[in-house]
Design an enzyme around this catalytic site. Structure first.
Site, PDB file in Angstrom:
ATOM      1  CG  HIS A 175      37.750  33.763  39.200  1.00  0.00           C
ATOM      2  ND1 HIS A 175      37.726  32.461  38.765  1.00  0.00           N
ATOM      3  CD2 HIS A 175      36.455  34.123  39.368  1.00  0.00           C
ATOM      4  CE1 HIS A 175      36.464  32.049  38.680  1.00  0.00           C
ATOM      5  NE2 HIS A 175      35.683  33.038  39.036  1.00  0.00           N
ATOM      6  CG  ASP A 235      32.454  32.912  38.150  1.00  0.00           C
ATOM      7  OD1 ASP A 235      33.028  33.399  39.148  1.00  0.00           O
ATOM      8  OD2 ASP A 235      32.896  31.926  37.536  1.00  0.00           O
ATOM      9  CE  LYS A 242      44.523  32.352  38.743  1.00  0.00           C
ATOM     10  NZ  LYS A 242      43.133  32.575  38.353  1.00  0.00           N
ATOM     11  CE1 TYR A 250      42.652  28.266  36.549  1.00  0.00           C
ATOM     12  CE2 TYR A 250      41.872  26.008  36.685  1.00  0.00           C
ATOM     13  CZ  TYR A 250      41.643  27.339  36.412  1.00  0.00           C
ATOM     14  OH  TYR A 250      40.410  27.745  36.000  1.00  0.00           O
TER      15      TYR A 250
END
Length: 185
Positions: free
Chosen positions: A62, A168, A72, A132
């Site tokens: 992603h 995905d 991140k 995250y």
């Protein structure tokens, strides 16, 4: 915190600097000043958790395009994952290269992922939980991805994929993608 830059410029492995005694340990896991000293985005606007039931679960790859790129800071807080990032910066000498890092609850390691990188992971244990810290808000209209098995990247995943979302699984291959990349991507 101990910052180790990876072979992908701007991406860092961050280890804790443990202060231990008979009770256990204490460690800082984030500091705006230390991140800024290493040239990292120290803005955190959102924190997310991902829980994964089965070993071999794959999430990724992603990324978000401008104006909503996401840096991140990823840490596995239960179990173990193989965390993968791909450099999507065309001007970078490591453009389209990837690295994988094992993040576990035991090693307490984190991976800092700069803007303009794709990210995904595979669980190495059942019941893996991932935290995250995000440098920008999730914006579905700017979200995109590539297939986890895209030959353009040649990612070597440690396990067969046991679980993956249809979204995905359906991402385009890099060579087939018709990506609109605004200035800066």
């Amino acid at each position: 915190m101990l910052f180790t830059e990876t072979e992908l410029q701007g991406a860092f492995i961050i280890d804790l600097n443990l202060h231990q005694d008979h009770r256990g340990f204490f460690s800082r896991s984030f500091c705006i000043n230390e991140f800024a000293e290493h040239g990292l985005n120290s803005k955190i606007v959102q924190c997310n958790l991902s829980f994964n039931h089965k070993k071999g679960t794959l999430r990724g790859m992603h990324y978000q395009i401008p104006p909503s790129q996401e840096s991140k800071l990823v840490r596995c807080i239960h179990g173990a994952i193989y965390d993968v990032i791909i450099d999507l910066r065309p001007e970078s000498p490591t453009y389209l290269s990837y690295i994988g890092v094992e993040l576990t609850a035991e090693n307490r390691r984190a991976l800092y992922i700069p803007d303009r990188f794709a990210h995904g992971f595979q669980t190495l244990s059942d019941d893996a939980e991932v935290m995250y810290q995000m440098g920008d808000f999730y914006a579905p209209e700017y979200a995109s991805g590539y297939r986890y098995d895209d030959p353009a990247f040649g990612i070597e995943w440690p396990l067969p994929v046991t679980e993956i979302s249809e979204k995905d699984r359906a991402w385009s291959l890099f060579e087939q993608a018709k990506i609109v990349t605004p200035a800066g991507m």
